[in-house]
Design a protein around this motif. Structure first.
Motif, PDB file in Angstrom:
ATOM      1  N   VAL A 143       0.844  -1.202   0.000  1.00  0.00           N
ATOM      2  CA  VAL A 143       0.000   0.000   0.000  1.00  0.00           C
ATOM      3  C   VAL A 143       0.876   1.247   0.000  1.00  0.00           C
ATOM      4  CG1 VAL A 143      -1.655   1.321   1.372  1.00  0.00           C
ATOM      5  CG2 VAL A 143      -1.989  -1.119   1.039  1.00  0.00           C
ATOM      6  N   GLY A 144       1.941   1.258   0.792  1.00  0.00           N
ATOM      7  CA  GLY A 144       2.864   2.389   0.796  1.00  0.00           C
ATOM      8  C   GLY A 144       3.521   2.591  -0.557  1.00  0.00           C
ATOM      9  N   LEU A 145       3.883   1.498  -1.208  1.00  0.00           N
ATOM     10  CA  LEU A 145       4.460   1.594  -2.549  1.00  0.00           C
ATOM     11  C   LEU A 145       3.447   2.189  -3.519  1.00  0.00           C
ATOM     12  CD1 LEU A 145       6.774   0.908  -4.535  1.00  0.00           C
ATOM     13  CD2 LEU A 145       5.664  -1.303  -4.859  1.00  0.00           C
ATOM     14  N   GLY A 146       2.207   1.749  -3.425  1.00  0.00           N
ATOM     15  CA  GLY A 146       1.163   2.281  -4.306  1.00  0.00           C
ATOM     16  C   GLY A 146       0.968   3.773  -4.121  1.00  0.00           C
ATOM     17  N   PHE A 147       0.866   4.212  -2.851  1.00  0.00           N
ATOM     18  CA  PHE A 147       0.730   5.644  -2.603  1.00  0.00           C
ATOM     19  C   PHE A 147       1.966   6.401  -3.074  1.00  0.00           C
ATOM     20  CE2 PHE A 147      -2.671   4.605   0.471  1.00  0.00           C
ATOM     21  CZ  PHE A 147      -3.609   5.538   0.039  1.00  0.00           C
ATOM     22  N   GLY A 148       3.133   5.826  -2.876  1.00  0.00           N
ATOM     23  CA  GLY A 148       4.357   6.480  -3.339  1.00  0.00           C
ATOM     24  C   GLY A 148       4.392   6.638  -4.846  1.00  0.00           C
ATOM     25  N   ILE A 149       3.944   5.634  -5.556  1.00  0.00           N
ATOM     26  CA  ILE A 149       3.913   5.724  -7.020  1.00  0.00           C
ATOM     27  C   ILE A 149       2.915   6.787  -7.465  1.00  0.00           C
ATOM     28  CG2 ILE A 149       3.228   4.475  -9.099  1.00  0.00           C
ATOM     29  CD1 ILE A 149       4.540   1.981  -7.842  1.00  0.00           C
ATOM     30  N   VAL A 150       1.749   6.810  -6.826  1.00  0.00           N
ATOM     31  CA  VAL A 150       0.742   7.818  -7.189  1.00  0.00           C
ATOM     32  C   VAL A 150       1.279   9.221  -6.935  1.00  0.00           C
ATOM     33  CG1 VAL A 150      -1.513   8.749  -6.524  1.00  0.00           C
ATOM     34  CG2 VAL A 150      -1.238   6.303  -6.895  1.00  0.00           C
ATOM     35  N   PHE A 151       1.866   9.456  -5.770  1.00  0.00           N
ATOM     36  CA  PHE A 151       2.422  10.776  -5.492  1.00  0.00           C
ATOM     37  C   PHE A 151       3.591  11.102  -6.406  1.00  0.00           C
ATOM     38  CE2 PHE A 151       0.340  10.395  -1.260  1.00  0.00           C
ATOM     39  CZ  PHE A 151      -0.450  11.535  -1.372  1.00  0.00           C
ATOM     40  N   ARG A 173       7.031  14.724 -10.425  1.00  0.00           N
ATOM     41  CA  ARG A 173       7.584  14.546 -11.778  1.00  0.00           C
ATOM     42  C   ARG A 173       8.334  13.227 -11.960  1.00  0.00           C
ATOM     43  NH1 ARG A 173      10.198  20.380 -12.128  1.00  0.00           N
ATOM     44  NH2 ARG A 173      11.016  19.550 -10.209  1.00  0.00           N
ATOM     45  N   ARG A 174       7.683  12.166 -11.543  1.00  0.00           N
ATOM     46  CA  ARG A 174       8.159  10.795 -11.748  1.00  0.00           C
ATOM     47  C   ARG A 174       9.519  10.503 -11.124  1.00  0.00           C
ATOM     48  NH1 ARG A 174       4.622   8.475 -15.710  1.00  0.00           N
ATOM     49  NH2 ARG A 174       3.460  10.132 -16.704  1.00  0.00           N
ATOM     50  N   ARG A 175       9.740  11.001  -9.961  1.00  0.00           N
ATOM     51  CA  ARG A 175      10.951  10.661  -9.212  1.00  0.00           C
ATOM     52  C   ARG A 175      10.707   9.349  -8.465  1.00  0.00           C
ATOM     53  NH1 ARG A 175      14.317  14.579 -10.715  1.00  0.00           N
ATOM     54  NH2 ARG A 175      13.611  16.696 -10.412  1.00  0.00           N
ATOM     55  N   ALA A 176      11.768   8.668  -8.121  1.00  0.00           N
ATOM     56  CA  ALA A 176      11.640   7.355  -7.480  1.00  0.00           C
ATOM     57  C   ALA A 176      11.525   7.447  -5.967  1.00  0.00           C
ATOM     58  CB  ALA A 176      12.829   6.481  -7.843  1.00  0.00           C
ATOM     59  N   TRP A 177      12.017   8.496  -5.355  1.00  0.00           N
ATOM     60  CA  TRP A 177      12.078   8.530  -3.901  1.00  0.00           C
ATOM     61  C   TRP A 177      10.728   8.461  -3.205  1.00  0.00           C
ATOM     62  CZ3 TRP A 177       9.921  12.422  -1.090  1.00  0.00           C
ATOM     63  CH2 TRP A 177       9.675  13.634  -1.710  1.00  0.00           C
ATOM     64  N   PHE A 184       9.942   4.792  -2.602  1.00  0.00           N
ATOM     65  CA  PHE A 184      10.776   4.194  -1.561  1.00  0.00           C
ATOM     66  C   PHE A 184      10.354   4.675  -0.169  1.00  0.00           C
ATOM     67  CE2 PHE A 184      13.966   3.980  -5.119  1.00  0.00           C
ATOM     68  CZ  PHE A 184      13.839   2.615  -5.293  1.00  0.00           C
ATOM     69  N   VAL A 185      10.004   5.944  -0.073  1.00  0.00           N
ATOM     70  CA  VAL A 185       9.537   6.475   1.214  1.00  0.00           C
ATOM     71  C   VAL A 185       8.230   5.795   1.609  1.00  0.00           C
ATOM     72  CG1 VAL A 185       8.657   8.554   2.361  1.00  0.00           C
ATOM     73  CG2 VAL A 185      10.734   8.676   1.002  1.00  0.00           C
ATOM     74  N   GLY A 186       7.344   5.581   0.645  1.00  0.00           N
ATOM     75  CA  GLY A 186       6.083   4.893   0.931  1.00  0.00           C
ATOM     76  C   GLY A 186       6.303   3.479   1.428  1.00  0.00           C
ATOM     77  N   VAL A 187       7.216   2.755   0.804  1.00  0.00           N
ATOM     78  CA  VAL A 187       7.530   1.397   1.260  1.00  0.00           C
ATOM     79  C   VAL A 187       8.124   1.444   2.667  1.00  0.00           C
ATOM     80  CG1 VAL A 187       9.044  -0.590   0.874  1.00  0.00           C
ATOM     81  CG2 VAL A 187       7.835   0.417  -1.036  1.00  0.00           C
ATOM     82  N   PHE A 222       7.626   3.752   5.022  1.00  0.00           N
ATOM     83  CA  PHE A 222       6.580   4.065   6.000  1.00  0.00           C
ATOM     84  C   PHE A 222       5.701   2.850   6.262  1.00  0.00           C
ATOM     85  CE2 PHE A 222       6.852   8.795   5.007  1.00  0.00           C
ATOM     86  CZ  PHE A 222       7.418   9.101   6.222  1.00  0.00           C
ATOM     87  N   GLY A 223       5.332   2.134   5.206  1.00  0.00           N
ATOM     88  CA  GLY A 223       4.499   0.949   5.381  1.00  0.00           C
ATOM     89  C   GLY A 223       5.203  -0.138   6.180  1.00  0.00           C
ATOM     90  N   ALA A 224       6.466  -0.384   5.860  1.00  0.00           N
ATOM     91  CA  ALA A 224       7.224  -1.408   6.578  1.00  0.00           C
ATOM     92  C   ALA A 224       7.471  -0.989   8.030  1.00  0.00           C
ATOM     93  CB  ALA A 224       8.557  -1.667   5.873  1.00  0.00           C
ATOM     94  N   GLY A 225       7.732   0.283   8.257  1.00  0.00           N
ATOM     95  CA  GLY A 225       7.953   0.769   9.615  1.00  0.00           C
ATOM     96  C   GLY A 225       6.709   0.652  10.474  1.00  0.00           C
ATOM     97  N   ARG A 226       5.570   0.983   9.898  1.00  0.00           N
ATOM     98  CA  ARG A 226       4.314   0.861  10.645  1.00  0.00           C
ATOM     99  C   ARG A 226       4.018  -0.603  10.966  1.00  0.00           C
ATOM    100  NH1 ARG A 226       1.298   2.813  14.395  1.00  0.00           N
ATOM    101  NH2 ARG A 226      -0.818   2.097  14.195  1.00  0.00           N
TER     102      ARG A 226
END
Length: 90
Positions: free
Chosen positions: A40-48, A54-58, A61-64, A66-70
């Motif tokens: 889910v974090g990866l999905g939100f990160g991709i959407v944002f 402007r299609r940056r990768a970070w 990674f931040v979404g993943v 946050f999801g893994a940390g939670r």
């Protein structure tokens, strides 16, 4: 003369201690929770990433992260609660 019917033997079940069964259940829940929240974090990160950054990768990674940390924090809390419950029973 009719043949005697054979009754199948009951299945042999290995009973695990309560603490081991509880720990296995908690670990299964932790792993599935980690996979779901990271995805889910990866999905939100991709959407944002597509919409705002402007299609940056970070952001992905931040979404993943946050999801893994939670999921890690929830797993840690769950295992501590199980440990306290077992200590109270003993």
């Amino acid at each position: 003369m009719p043949e005697p019917t054979s009754v199948p033997a009951p299945p042999v079940t290995v009973s695990r201690p309560v603490s081991e069964a509880l720990l296995n259940e908690k670990w299964d829940r932790c792993i599935s929770n980690m996979l779901i929240k990271s995805t889910v974090g990866l999905g939100f990160g991709i959407v944002f990433s597509v919409l705002l950054f402007r299609r940056r990768a970070w952001p992905a990674f931040v979404g993943v992260g946050f999801g893994a940390g939670r999921a890690y924090e929830e797993c840690n809390w769950s295992l501590k609660q199980a440990s306290q419950e077992l200590k109270r029973k003993a």
